[in-house]
Each structure stands twice: as structure tokens, then as C-alpha cells.
Design a protein around this motif. Sequence first.
Motif, PDB file in Angstrom:
ATOM      1  N   LEU A   1     -62.710 -23.561 -22.522  1.00  0.00           N
ATOM      2  CA  LEU A   1     -62.648 -24.701 -21.608  1.00  0.00           C
ATOM      3  C   LEU A   1     -61.389 -24.645 -20.749  1.00  0.00           C
ATOM      4  O   LEU A   1     -61.404 -25.055 -19.589  1.00  0.00           O
TER       5      LEU A   1
ATOM      6  N   LEU B   1     -62.610 -25.246 -17.124  1.00  0.00           N
ATOM      7  CA  LEU B   1     -62.482 -26.576 -16.505  1.00  0.00           C
ATOM      8  C   LEU B   1     -61.723 -26.585 -15.174  1.00  0.00           C
ATOM      9  O   LEU B   1     -62.115 -27.311 -14.263  1.00  0.00           O
TER      10      LEU B   1
ATOM     11  N   GLY C   1     -53.583 -24.035 -21.806  1.00  0.00           N
ATOM     12  CA  GLY C   1     -54.325 -25.228 -21.432  1.00  0.00           C
ATOM     13  C   GLY C   1     -53.518 -26.512 -21.449  1.00  0.00           C
ATOM     14  O   GLY C   1     -54.080 -27.591 -21.320  1.00  0.00           O
TER      15      GLY C   1
ATOM     16  N   ALA D   1     -58.476 -33.837 -22.268  1.00  0.00           N
ATOM     17  CA  ALA D   1     -57.360 -32.896 -22.417  1.00  0.00           C
ATOM     18  C   ALA D   1     -56.065 -33.521 -21.923  1.00  0.00           C
ATOM     19  O   ALA D   1     -55.000 -33.361 -22.533  1.00  0.00           O
ATOM     20  N   ALA D   2     -56.158 -34.253 -20.806  1.00  0.00           N
ATOM     21  CA  ALA D   2     -54.957 -34.858 -20.244  1.00  0.00           C
ATOM     22  C   ALA D   2     -54.481 -36.043 -21.069  1.00  0.00           C
ATOM     23  O   ALA D   2     -53.285 -36.338 -21.108  1.00  0.00           O
ATOM     24  N   ALA D   3     -55.395 -36.726 -21.737  1.00  0.00           N
ATOM     25  CA  ALA D   3     -55.025 -37.967 -22.441  1.00  0.00           C
ATOM     26  C   ALA D   3     -54.488 -37.710 -23.836  1.00  0.00           C
ATOM     27  O   ALA D   3     -53.919 -38.610 -24.444  1.00  0.00           O
TER      28      ALA D   3
ATOM     29  N   GLY E   1     -53.627 -31.023 -23.605  1.00  0.00           N
ATOM     30  CA  GLY E   1     -54.356 -29.901 -23.041  1.00  0.00           C
ATOM     31  C   GLY E   1     -55.473 -29.371 -23.906  1.00  0.00           C
ATOM     32  O   GLY E   1     -56.178 -28.458 -23.507  1.00  0.00           O
ATOM     33  N   LYS E   2     -55.646 -29.920 -25.118  1.00  0.00           N
ATOM     34  CA  LYS E   2     -56.736 -29.454 -25.967  1.00  0.00           C
ATOM     35  C   LYS E   2     -57.907 -30.426 -25.851  1.00  0.00           C
ATOM     36  O   LYS E   2     -57.736 -31.629 -26.072  1.00  0.00           O
ATOM     37  N   VAL E   3     -59.078 -29.915 -25.507  1.00  0.00           N
ATOM     38  CA  VAL E   3     -60.249 -30.786 -25.433  1.00  0.00           C
ATOM     39  C   VAL E   3     -60.688 -31.178 -26.842  1.00  0.00           C
ATOM     40  O   VAL E   3     -60.901 -32.339 -27.147  1.00  0.00           O
TER      41      VAL E   3
ATOM     42  N   LYS F   1     -53.877 -32.329 -15.679  1.00  0.00           N
ATOM     43  CA  LYS F   1     -52.639 -32.964 -15.225  1.00  0.00           C
ATOM     44  C   LYS F   1     -52.082 -32.161 -14.053  1.00  0.00           C
ATOM     45  O   LYS F   1     -52.629 -31.124 -13.684  1.00  0.00           O
TER      46      LYS F   1
ATOM     47  N   LEU G   1     -53.930 -28.989 -18.622  1.00  0.00           N
ATOM     48  CA  LEU G   1     -55.315 -29.268 -18.245  1.00  0.00           C
ATOM     49  C   LEU G   1     -55.476 -30.734 -17.854  1.00  0.00           C
ATOM     50  O   LEU G   1     -55.128 -31.623 -18.601  1.00  0.00           O
TER      51      LEU G   1
ATOM     52  N   LEU H   1     -61.850 -32.940 -19.000  1.00  0.00           N
ATOM     53  CA  LEU H   1     -60.528 -32.739 -18.412  1.00  0.00           C
ATOM     54  C   LEU H   1     -59.632 -33.943 -18.712  1.00  0.00           C
ATOM     55  O   LEU H   1     -58.449 -33.804 -19.031  1.00  0.00           O
TER      56      LEU H   1
END
Lengths: 502, 419
Positions: free
Chosen positions: A215, A219, B378, A312-314, A324-326, B383, B381, A309
Motif C-alpha cells: 500500500l 496509495l 510509508g 495511514a495519516a491518522a 504511515g501504516k494502514v 501527509k 503516507l 490514506l
Amino acid sequence: MTQRGSAGEARQRFADAPTVPQRPDDRSIAFGRLIVAVVVTAVLTITAFAIAVGRYFADMQVAQPPVEKQIGPFTVLVSQEVPPLQLVLLSVLGIAVVAVVAVSFEMIAALMSVSPRRQVLADYRGDEAPRHLRNSPIIEGLVRITVLIPAHNEETSLPITLDALAQQTRQPDRVIVVADNCTDTTADIAREHGYEAFESVDNIHRKGGALNQALAALLPTTTANDVVMVMDADTSLGPRYLEVAAQRLTADPELTAVGGVFYGEPGHGLVGQFQRNEYTRYSLQIRARHGRVFVLTGTASVFRAEALLDVAAARGVYIPGEAGKVYDTAALTEDNELTLALKSLGATMTSPPECTVTTEIMPTWKNLWVQRKRWQRGALENLSAYGITRATVRYWGQQVGIGYGAVALNSFLILMLITVLSVDTWIWFPFWLVVGAIFIVERVVTTWRGGWKARILAALILPELLYDVFLQIVFIKCLIDITFARRARWGHVQHANAAAES
Amino acid sequence: MSVFAIAIPAGILLPQSTLNETWFIVLSTVVAFNTIIYVGLTLSKLIPWPRQIHPAQVRSVLARIGFKNAPEAAVSQIAIPEKPESDDPYEALRRSVARRQIPQAFALLGGIVLLLSLASWLTFRERNLIEPVAELALGLTFLLIAQILSRRGIRGLTMRWVWIIASLVLVSLMFYEAYLNQSQVPLAYALVAMTMYSPITLAWRPTLVAAALMLIGMVVTSVKVPGIEDGRLVAVAVGALLAGFVLLQLRLSAIDELADERSRSHALASTDLLTGALSREGLLTLLPGLAATAERTDQSVCVMLFDVDDLTRANHQYGTHYGDDVLKAVYRAIDTTVRRGDLVSRWGGDEFVVAGLGNSPNAAAMGERIQNAVRREGVGLGKAPINVAVSTVAGLPSETTFDALLSQAENSAKALPGA
């Protein structure tokens, strides 16, 4: 293709520090104990209330002498006794309380769906963010489906899955097989079928870790029209799965994810039938709830790329995990964790009845025990990582419900056992016979789709009650394990064995 | 099966009289109560669910009632930077310990309330049945407080006061119960609470305030409750409070010792605790060996400087937690990209310095490889993208110094466009 080590563990270097026994992470253990304490206390409080009710009404029971009746060749004793009216009214009040709780969970979920969190994350992304489309949620045109298939040495089942994928009424636009630490020809098989293969590098976090790597590459190249389907290499989709999922996602630009409704594969005798009945009932429940799904199944679910995405950002900001990890690789059940993550960001999700998935059945009681322990413990640990929030309060309620179910069912079974062991002559209570009949009808009707075997098993009532007791023992074992911080294990069925048995 | 049970005489295992005992009747009433509820829930499955509520519907309802769900409402929920709460290292450690332990104390307190309530319920049958439910609910409340305190970024100072107030409430409840039942038993529980609350606060001032209030409460109660008018229990309460103070003092001195130990080990550390890279001191310790190897094998020493751009902005937007994740990911990216045997160190807040044998690699190519490795991690990601500026220099150890190489690298980094 050869990888370092079969399990993909990074090779120990000469100068690496010797392995020191690590103290388990204090915080997660403390959180785990907290969830056990909260669930147990809530169950005890309800039980105490029920006993208080029982004591209050115990004095009001007026024993009516049973009457002899002749039914066919048998003479039986029949008692016209019914529970006191106040008790019935109180029970109705209890039902009303449960109903109010259910409605308020639904309201909370609805309010959660307009959470501004994703907007905040998008705003922080700044002007240089290439994904400006985010701020206009309306998507025009059709969705583009990318299918990710994580596979760890799946050369036997992968061709079947890929052929089945080719039978879909709507073809995926891109298929990527994520070959994770494979020592066989998984990646080559994917390429032979004309699909892409992504090979994970130094992944030590199983499926979740491999998907995270794939991903991370995929992504950043997606647009607002992209959706990502993640499916296991050993599941087969219903033929219209992708068509219906694409329809739903196109029709409603705010719909975040579409999950599968799973059914059990045939075979494996009684233990298999129990699981199939369970899955049949669950799918019926999802259908009755208009697709309000509890967990987006890890076996096959479709997500909007943007939502992944945002997850990952949250991470580390709004939800637990590493930025950054889904997929949170610390979670025992990643699909359950990802569902909580998406819900915490206000995602809406549905499981249309056409999106069916046929999934693997645990062939033995031992396998089932391990699988259910992982599910149950994963669910509890994920809740303990998230705490009580608007997005998780429903799931906390669910756990308390399971706990109280254990109390209620087992007290019923104990009562029956004591009665059978001590009566001189059996007395029939028409009131309770009617109640029992309602349960039997419900059990049979809810498994009707499962065929004759399913209906017969359901009509017998007692075996399924004992199966429930089995699941409750799993639940209690998980509470104990979390309390004493015992390590959790992953269970995997060896496919070779499964193939040999069937 | 039950039909044939008619024929079996006089109970199989248990006497028929079991069925008339009180506990059995209570059990059967409880089961009846449960069963009717579960029948209701089963029948409720016949009620059709409404369709899922669409977010657009919710928004229109919210707009109609004049509620604005503005994005600003969520900003405050982004994790606040975790800074030491005090400049005094001793006080900072005390508060951070309190911050971690007060939620635990609440959880354990909830557990104790629970156990005591169950124990007294099982042993003293005649008690009112609403009381245990109320006590269990109190235990549940403490557990929920533990949940809330441990999740939110609440400061240690605030937690202390929450703990003090909860202790005061608990002790007052016991005073009230003693007065209500005209019994001294709840006062015994109050004495236990008075001994135990102070070591958990880890601070003198709130402890003393609460102690004064509790003592006043005890004086008032001993006037109102028969049998202890002579003030004996007040004397015991003073003793309990003093015992608590002793425990508090012992814990404080243990934590202060830990603070000393910590500052010493920080000074000695050769590893950066966050990323696992070498610390500045660690690199400086290993440099002479590297220089010696370079001289013996007639090679030069190369120094690479990696600077993470905009880390302050990332910290500001997403909290320091995110900045930490970025540093860890950048370290992993550097570690996998540079040559085996190169010494990777965290030189400053957002700077990594790598020292190794050989000529300096091309800075632009190295920069691209690092950028790819970071992307593979990642971490950024979804951001704003993370940029790592790279500059590389090399020199013979006999001709130059590490210091000179580093400042050369820093200068060439400054010369880069956009820096």
C-alpha cells in the motif's frame, strides 16, 4: 526467488546485541486488564441486578399444584403456573433498555459519520499535496478497482482464486499479488496469469506488514476514483461481488468501504456445520440490518484508497499505531482493527447481500479453538487499544453482551441439570413450552438457507447451545489470558492437511 | 427424553426437596427473568431495521437545528506534544510517574471496591440488595475514570487533583454511611483509604490539604456516631495519615534517586533512545577507531549529513509522536541504504551524521535512494511529503579533522537550493 530465512525474520548480524528478555509493554497490558475489569464489572453489575430481581420475586411465587392430563398413551403432569405479572413487566422494561441502547448506538454511529477528522487531515496536507481532489468529495465517473491479494506460499490455492477472479461479472482494473516471504512460485503464478506481483522486503509482520509495504507503494499513485480490494488467496468471491461493490461506491461518493458477507465452505462434518450455521445467521443478521456491518472481513473487503490514506495519516494522531501504516501490525485481528480505525475517522460502510465470500472452515475443534481465541482476543485487545470512544462504544456493549450471555445461558443449563437430577416426576409448564418453541422456530428459520443438515442441527437446540458454551469458554479463557498477560498465538491451518482431508 | 423421566423414581442424584430451597427458587426466577428478556430480543428481530442513515441526512438535520460541525472542533483532539511538565528534573519525573500511575491506581481502586462489595454481599446475606448494585456501579465508575485518564493527554498535575478529589469523595461517602447506619464499621474502611491515598499523589501540598479536610470530617463524624465521642478514632486517623506521609516520603525519595540515576545514564549513553542510532557521544567514541582503520588501509573517511526538512512543522501539525515516527523511519531508511559498517548517529534533533570508510558517494544519488527508502517505510503516507537533505564529503584522516569535514558538509547543505 529466495528470501532470507523461511519465516522472513531479519538475519541476526554478528555485532547485534544479544537478545535480552524484554519486559512486555506495560501500557498495553494495563489497558488489557482495564478492559477485562470493565467488562467483568459490567457483567457482574447486571448479574447482581438480576439476582436482586430474583430474590424480590422468589417470595411472590405461588406454587400451583400440577394437574394430571392424559395425552395419547402417556399420563403427564401439567402446571398452569406462569411467572408473576410484575416480573414480565420488568422484563419488558429490560427489553426496552436494550432497545434504547441499540438506538443510541445507531445515533452515535450516525453522528460519527460526519466527523470532521478526515477533513482536518486533508487540510494539514498543505498546498503541495498532489491529492487536491480530496477536498471535493463528489467523484464523477466510475471507480477503478485494484485488487490486492496477500499470499504466503499459496501456489496451490492461488491459481483457483485467480481463475475465480476472472469469472467476476465486473473485472478488476488491476490485480496485484503481494507475495510475502514466499519460498515457492507464488509470484510466478501471478505473472503467468498476467497479473502483477509485488514482493515484500524484509517483512516480519505477516500479512499486515506485507500489505503495508504494497500500500505504501500503491496509495501515492491513486486518485479519488480509486478503490482497493484486499482479499485472501484462499477465498472465492460471489460472481457479482465486484459489480455490486463498484455500483454502491459509484452511487454514493461518501460510502467508504464495502465488506463481504461470508459463508462457510462445505465439508468437515459436525464442527463444520456448527460454523456454517453461525455464518448463515450472521449473514442474515447483516442483511436484516441493511448492511450495517460489525467487521469488514479481512477475507474480502473494498476500501476507498483515500480512506486508507487517511488511516495511514491518522495513526498516532487520532488512532493508535505507527504513522504511515494502514494495517496495525501489533493487532491480532487486523481486519477488526482496520474497521475500528475507519469508524474512528467517521467512515460509512456496508455489506450488500450480493457481495458473498466463501471462506475457509476450521476442520477440527482444536483449530477452531485457536482461531476463535485469536478473534476474540484480537477484538478485546483492539478495544483496549482504542478505549471507550464514540466509534467503539457499540463494540464494548457487544463484549458486555457476550459476557452476560455466558452468565444467562450457563445459569439456564445449570438450572435444567439440577431439575433433571432431582425431580421425582417431570412436570410440564405450557408457558415455558411456548417460550421454548419460539426459540426452536427462531433457530431453524435463521438457518433455513443452510439446507437440511443445518435445519436439523438447529432444531435439536441442545448441540447449538453447547456450541455457544464452547464459544463462551473461549471468551472467558481470553479474559484470563489478557489478565495474566499470556502471549497470544497465531493459528494457521495447513492447507495441505485441509486438502488431504476433503 | 423428558417423557420417560416420569418413570424414574425419586430424583436421580439430588433429593426432590432441592427444588423447594430458596437458592433454587431464586436461580429459577433469575433464569425466568433472563429467558423472557431473550425471548423479547428474539422477537425483536422481526422488527425491520431502517436503512442506514446517510451522512448527508445527518448534516441536513444538524444544519436545521443550527449545530455547526466545524473542522476546528477536531483540531484540539490531535495529540498535544508531550513535554516535561516542569523544569525541575525531580518534579518532572514525579509528575510523569504520577501521570502513568494514577490511572492504574483508579483501576485497582475500582477492583478493590468490587471485591469488597462482592465479599460482603456473599457473607452478609441480610443486606439490602440495591446496595451491592450501587457499590458495583461505584467500582465501575472508578474503572471508567481510569479509562478516561489514561487515554487523553491529561497532565500529571490535573490527575493528582482528580485523585485527591476522588479520595475525598470516597472518604466522605464512608463518613456518611457511618452516620446513616450509626455504625463504626465504615470508619474502618475510611482509615484504610486515609492511609493509602497520599503515596499515590506524589506531592506534598495536595496531600496536606486533603489530610486536613479528612481530619475535620473525622472529628465531625465522631461527634455524630455513638461510641467514639471521646475522640479515640480521631487519634487513630492522625496515625493513619502520618503512616501515609511516611509512605509518600519513601516513594518520593525513591523517585528522586531514579531521577539522579537517569541524568547520569543519559550522560553515558552511546545510543539514541528514540531511534536506536548511535548518539553524538557514541559516534565520537568510535571515530578514533575508524580514523585509525582508514589510515592503516590508506583510505579516506567520508562523512554524510542527513537533515530532515520541516520536522518542526510536522510536529506542530500532528504532535511530537509523529515527529518521532518520522525520525525512526528516516533512521531505518538511512541504515538500510548506507554501506555495511558505516556508523549512523543521531547528531541533533533532526540531523543524522554517518561516518564510514572510503570516498564520498554522490550526494544527489544518495538523496534519491534515501527518499525512496523513506517512501517505502510509508511514514509520510497521506501527509505532507518528507524531504531529507543530504550532503557528503570525504577526506584523509591525516590531512583533515572530523570537525572540519562536518562543517564542510553543513556548508554544502546550506548551499543547496531550498535549504
